[in-house]
Design an enzyme around this catalytic site. Structure first.
Site, short mmCIF file in Angstrom:
data_model
loop_
_atom_site.label_atom_id
_atom_site.label_comp_id
_atom_site.label_asym_id
_atom_site.label_seq_id
_atom_site.Cartn_x
_atom_site.Cartn_y
_atom_site.Cartn_z
N ASP A 317 0.81 -1.22 0.00
CA ASP A 317 0.00 0.00 0.00
C ASP A 317 0.84 1.27 0.00
OD1 ASP A 317 -2.42 -1.34 -0.10
OD2 ASP A 317 -2.59 -1.48 2.08
N ARG A 390 -4.66 6.54 -2.53
CA ARG A 390 -3.21 6.47 -2.28
C ARG A 390 -2.41 7.28 -3.31
NH1 ARG A 390 -3.12 3.84 2.26
NH2 ARG A 390 -4.42 1.98 2.56
#
EC number: 2.5.1.19
Length: 431
Positions: A317, A390
């Site tokens: 991530d 993100r």
């Protein structure tokens, strides 16, 4: 559209929102247990609310306070939902809840938003079918919506070739209500929050690190007991601020209570390898998870790094924000073995490559990663986030440290994991 301008310095301390992975699992295990579970400091965001709403739809009683959520466990006896269950944008919800719903002797339909409907589901559907659940859906069950009729499961041994923690979690939670032993084998250890939390709830979980991979086993028929779960700060959310402090002209940031689970701390290891100035203070363990306060200060030069396939699960991530750091490094950095990024909220490899090139950075794209030629000459421009939280947050950090103006499209997409992101930035910078 959001305009980002260069900062003068970073300052102060911040407790970023709690860990998303741990919050999802605390809500789900609380519902599966008997008795009450108190989840302290949960992350309340688009993704975790999707999990709570589904649990409520199968008749779990939930009381939501300001800093805690109380869940009345149903000991795996849920009621058939009246309506379609919507995982929204949350892959974790869709995949782990598939495992839970497979244990139930009723019919349910699970769907998601447009982005989630394009993400692969067979990786969890196939082993659940092997255990005995009847599951159908688009593209033979690979795409949401899927229909599940569960119950009468038997334990299996499954090779989890992608080392997916979501798949592992779904199978372990299904395995608790399966006949016999359920075993998951992974080429390398994926995030292990489910195993740690199952033990916290009183289950016996056997973990064996072996040559052929990492093995996790669980015996069917065990009962989970409600407990208290404390959610530490999310290392993925803290990573944006650690990167910002590293690239800032001056100052320091203290990030409090950051989760330092060894299956999740890959970004911080890489930051240290790049020459980052980071110290760990006040180290402790709560609810079977390690955490510490991080103090991060700016550095003038960053060394290039390579990320190998076996390191990818520990920082999957954080790859967008790691790519931003790589763009400032003195040399060529590389990520390999991260094809999984193409199936996230956006094709993250494409998003990283497209946006860095737009800002004048030389990047080579591979099927499973990229190589970034670090430079001191990064330009401004409009960032295409592909509505991916993100990507938005990673390039916002870049915008805060380059001379020219950077504009972020769809800045609201950050609410998926970090609703207060834009406000929190303002707390720790001076323009």
């Amino acid at each position: 559209m959001k305009k980002i301008e260069k900062i003068k310095r970073v300052k102060g301390e911040l407790r970023v929102p709690s860990d998303k992975s741990i919050t999802h699992r605390a809500f789900i295990l609380g519902a599966l247990a008997s008795g009450e579970t108190l989840v302290r400091k949960p992350l309340i965001s688009g993704d975790t609310l999707a999990t709570l709403e589904i649990l409520k739809a199968i008749r779990t009683k939930v009381r939501e306070g300001k800093e805690e959520v109380l869940i009345e466990g149903r000991n795996y006896t849920f009621l058939e939902p009246h309506d379609v269950l919507d995982a929204k944008n949350s892959g974790t919800t869709a995949r782990i809840m598939s495992g839970v719903l497979s244990t139930q002797p009723f019919f349910s339909v699970l769907t998601g938003d447009e982005s989630l409907k394009n993400r692969p589901m067979l990786r969890v559907v196939e082993p659940l079918r092997e255990m005995g659940a009847k599951i159908d859906g688009r593209e033979e069950g690979n795409k949401l919506p899927i229909a599940i009729r569960g119950g009468n499961l038997k334990g299996i041994s499954y090779f989890n070739k992608k080392s997916s923690a979501q798949v592992k979690s779904a199978l372990l939670l299904a395995g608790l209500r399966a006949e016999g032993m359920t075993e998951v084998v992974e080429p390398y250890l994926s995030r292990d929050h489910t195993e740690r939390m199952l033990k916290l709830f009183g289950a016996e979980v056997i973990t064996i690190p072996e040559e052929r991979g990492h093995i996790v086993k669980i015996k069917g028929g065990q009962e989970l007991q409600g407990t208290e779960v404390y959610c530490p700060a999310d290392p993925s959310s803290a990573a944006y601020f650690a990167a910002l402090a590293t690239l800032a002209p001056e100052g320091e940031i203290r990030l409090k209570e950051v989760l330092l689970n060894p299956t999740r701390d890959g970004f911080y290891r890489k930051l240290i390898e790049m020459g980052g100035d980071i110290s760990f203070e006040n180290y402790r363990e709560l609810s079977n998870e390690p955490m510490a306060d991080l103090v991060v200060r700016p550095v003038d030069n960053l060394k290039p790094v390579k990320v190998s396939p076996e390191e990818v699960p520990t920082l999957i991530d954080e790859i967008p924000i790691l790519a931003v750091l790589m763009a400032f490094a003195d040399g060529v950095s590389e990520v390999k073995g991260a094809k999984e990024l193409r199936y996230k909220e956006s094709d993250r490899i494409k998003a990283i490559v497209t946006n860095l090139r737009k800002l004048g950075v030389q990047v080579e794209e591979f099927e499973d990663g990229f190589a970034i030629h670090g430079t001191k000459e990064i330009k401004g421009g409009v960032i295409e986030t592909f509505k991916d939280h993100r990507i938005a947050m990673a390039f916002a950090v870049l915008g805060l440290v380059v001379e020219e103006e950077v504009i972020i499209d769809h800045p609201e997409c950050v609410t998926v994991s970090y609703p207060e992101f834009w406000e929190d930035i303002l707390k720790v910078v001076e323009f």
